[in-house]
Design an enzyme around this catalytic site. Structure first.
Site, PDB file in Angstrom:
ATOM      1  CG  HIS A  22      18.909 -44.568 -13.234  1.00 43.18           C
ATOM      2  ND1 HIS A  22      19.580 -45.721 -13.566  1.00 43.18           N
ATOM      3  CD2 HIS A  22      19.874 -43.643 -13.028  1.00 43.18           C
ATOM      4  CE1 HIS A  22      20.883 -45.504 -13.551  1.00 43.18           C
ATOM      5  NE2 HIS A  22      21.089 -44.248 -13.222  1.00 43.18           N
ATOM      6  CG  HIS A  78      29.599 -41.154 -12.949  1.00 48.73           C
ATOM      7  ND1 HIS A  78      29.218 -40.931 -14.243  1.00 48.73           N
ATOM      8  CD2 HIS A  78      28.583 -41.873 -12.385  1.00 48.73           C
ATOM      9  CE1 HIS A  78      28.025 -41.481 -14.449  1.00 48.73           C
ATOM     10  NE2 HIS A  78      27.625 -42.052 -13.332  1.00 48.73           N
ATOM     11  CD  GLU A  80      23.555 -41.440 -13.455  1.00 55.16           C
ATOM     12  OE1 GLU A  80      24.451 -42.286 -13.624  1.00 55.16           O
ATOM     13  OE2 GLU A  80      22.341 -41.721 -13.466  1.00 55.16           O
ATOM     14  CG  ASP A  82      23.808 -40.766  -9.005  1.00 56.37           C
ATOM     15  OD1 ASP A  82      24.174 -40.307 -10.096  1.00 56.37           O
ATOM     16  OD2 ASP A  82      23.994 -41.951  -8.668  1.00 56.37           O
ATOM     17  CG  HIS A 144      26.443 -46.535 -15.388  1.00 61.25           C
ATOM     18  ND1 HIS A 144      25.150 -46.175 -15.692  1.00 61.25           N
ATOM     19  CD2 HIS A 144      26.817 -45.734 -14.373  1.00 61.25           C
ATOM     20  CE1 HIS A 144      24.757 -45.207 -14.879  1.00 61.25           C
ATOM     21  NE2 HIS A 144      25.753 -44.930 -14.067  1.00 61.25           N
ATOM     22  CG  ASP A 163      27.741 -45.210 -10.532  1.00 60.25           C
ATOM     23  OD1 ASP A 163      27.238 -44.889  -9.442  1.00 60.25           O
ATOM     24  OD2 ASP A 163      27.517 -44.598 -11.585  1.00 60.25           O
ATOM     25  CE1 TYR A 191      24.281 -48.762  -8.316  1.00 63.79           C
ATOM     26  CE2 TYR A 191      25.941 -49.719  -9.746  1.00 63.79           C
ATOM     27  CZ  TYR A 191      25.327 -48.609  -9.192  1.00 63.79           C
ATOM     28  OH  TYR A 191      25.765 -47.358  -9.542  1.00 63.79           O
ATOM     29  CG  HIS A 224      25.386 -45.490  -5.418  1.00 62.93           C
ATOM     30  ND1 HIS A 224      24.611 -44.394  -5.104  1.00 62.93           N
ATOM     31  CD2 HIS A 224      25.614 -45.410  -6.753  1.00 62.93           C
ATOM     32  CE1 HIS A 224      24.393 -43.686  -6.206  1.00 62.93           C
ATOM     33  NE2 HIS A 224      24.995 -44.268  -7.213  1.00 62.93           N
TER      34      HIS A 224
HETATM   35 FE1  FEO Z   1      25.981 -43.430 -12.539  1.00 65.23          FE
HETATM   36 FE2  FEO Z   1      25.447 -43.491  -9.276  1.00 65.23          FE
HETATM   37  O1  FEO Z   1      25.501 -42.714 -10.935  1.00 65.23           O
END
Ligand code: FEO
Length: 393
Positions: A22, A78, A80, A82, A144, A163, A191, A224
């Site tokens: 992040h 999602h 994002e 990543d 999130h 996530d 996390y 992850h």
């Molecule tokens: Fe919310 Fe692992 O990205």
């Protein structure tokens, strides 16, 4: 590719080198993984991609292992970067492939890529038959991001949770039963504390909603870290426990910043007072402690005592930044108190106390402060302060 279960395969990337995430906000001492999955059925489905620095390696792997032309659809749980960062590079090669995502996901994908792709919006309960298996979608709004959702592979009984239930952890094995359990749980709770805690009430409700769906779950495969295949419900139960507003472990945290050790000496005396009343504590100097680790400790603490010497009518910057971060992450509802030394005006402890209250902590004791180095007598008062705080718990 590594088979997860019944033709569900991991096709992700292990990022051994990652130490900040992040931007630079979050420490990731054990690296991370970006978990992408392929489901091979009558249809071949790709679920999520990986962070864009790895797009070429990722797409080359897909080409070699699956064949890009064989991918029938892409699920984006999602957006994002990543997880969806490689989507643009992949779609340059297979531009007509349908993408499935939540309604917020559609906006997010359009906002990130500005392309006119074949996007199909799904909502909670929608399903897609892909052969033997059926994909069932569950929106995970604000877990999130607004776009977050999970994909349940009915048939294989695999939850692709994105996530949720993940960890920034690049382990020796992809599976939870083959890794160090202490490392795994440290990273899982870190996390939760640093990323998911602001959404705690939503998480509690969402877990109740998912439990009520009575899904057969054999595997939980987040985006992850490790895949939970041994007793996968253990991490759901942990999330439920962590999402309770009164969750804590059995110790207090004393966190302080200090210039010439006067505040540090006060911290140690307060810890003695806690100990005299059977409250164990951990002490952290916030100026030399990793912020993400400290947030994890504050999340777990059953009570927080925070101190700083006074500087320029306020507190040292590591404490003021920590208080700000605690507010943003909605760390609250814990008994708390403030202390510190001062040379001239002495506003620091009062500022901490007021800010703790504003953050939603339970502050009953007036802050304790002493001018310059505390005397033996004043250190005794700090011990008594710790005792009184302990008795109030
Ligand atoms: Fe919310 Fe692992 O990205």
């Amino acid at each position: 590719m590594i088979e997860v279960k019944n033709n569900v395969y991991w096709v992700g990337i292990k990022d051994w080198d990652l130490r900040r995430f992040h931007g630079h906000e979050l420490s990731t001492h054990r690296g991370s993984t970006y978990n992408s999955y392929i489901i091979k059925d009558e249809k071949t489905v790709l679920v999520d991609t990986v962070w864009n620095p790895y797009k070429e390696e990722f797409v080359e792997n897909l080409e070699r292992e699956v064949g890009l032309e064989n991918i029938d659809m892409i699920i984006i749980n999602h957006c994002e970067p990543d997880h969806a960062g490689s989507l643009g590079y992949l779609m340059e090669k297979i531009p007509n492939t349908p993408i499935y995502c939540s309604k917020n996901g559609e906006q997010s994908i359009k906002g990130h890529f500005h392309k006119d792709w074949n996007i199909n919006v799904v909502k909670t309960g929608d399903s897609l038959k892909i052969g033997e298996n059926e994909l069932v979608f569950v929106e995970m709004t604000m877990m999130h991001w607004p776009d977050s959702m999970l994909t349940y592979v009915k048939g294989a009984n695999v939850v692709l949770s994105n996530d949720a239930f993940g960890q920034h952890y690049s382990p020796s094995s992809l599976f939870n039963d083959q890794v160090d359990q202490c490392e795994l749980y440290q990273e899982a709770i870190k996390y939760f504390a640093n990323i998911l805690n602001p959404f705690r009430p939503l998480i509690k409700k969402k877990i109740e909603e998912i439990k009520a769906m009575n899904l057969d779950i054999d595997v939980i495969a987040p985006s992850h870290g490790v895949i939970w295949r041994d007793n996968p419900i253990q991490i759901v139960e942990k999330y439920y426990e962590w999402s309770q507003s009164d969750f804590s472990e059995d110790y207090a945290v004393i966190v302080y910043d200090t210039m010439y050790d006067a505040t540090k000496n006060m911290a140690q005396a307060i810890a003695e007072g806690l100990r005299n009343n059977n409250i164990n504590s951990k002490l952290y100097n916030s100026s030399v402690t990793d912020k993400s680790d400290l947030i994890t400790e504050l999340f777990k603490a059953k009570a927080i005592i925070m101190g700083s010497c006074t500087v320029n009518n306020g507190t040292l910057s590591s404490i003021s930044m920590l208080l700000e971060e605690m507010q943003l992450l909605k760390l609250k509802n814990k008994p708390a108190a403030a202390f510190g030394s001062f040379g001239w005006s002495g506003e620091g402890p009062g500022h901490i106390s007021e800010r703790l209250k504003k953050n939603g902590m339970k502050v009953d004791l007036e802050p304790i402060k002493f001018k310059y180095q505390p005397t033996e007598e004043q250190l005794k008062e700090c011990v008594e302060f710790g005792e009184k705080f302990a008795q109030s718990l």
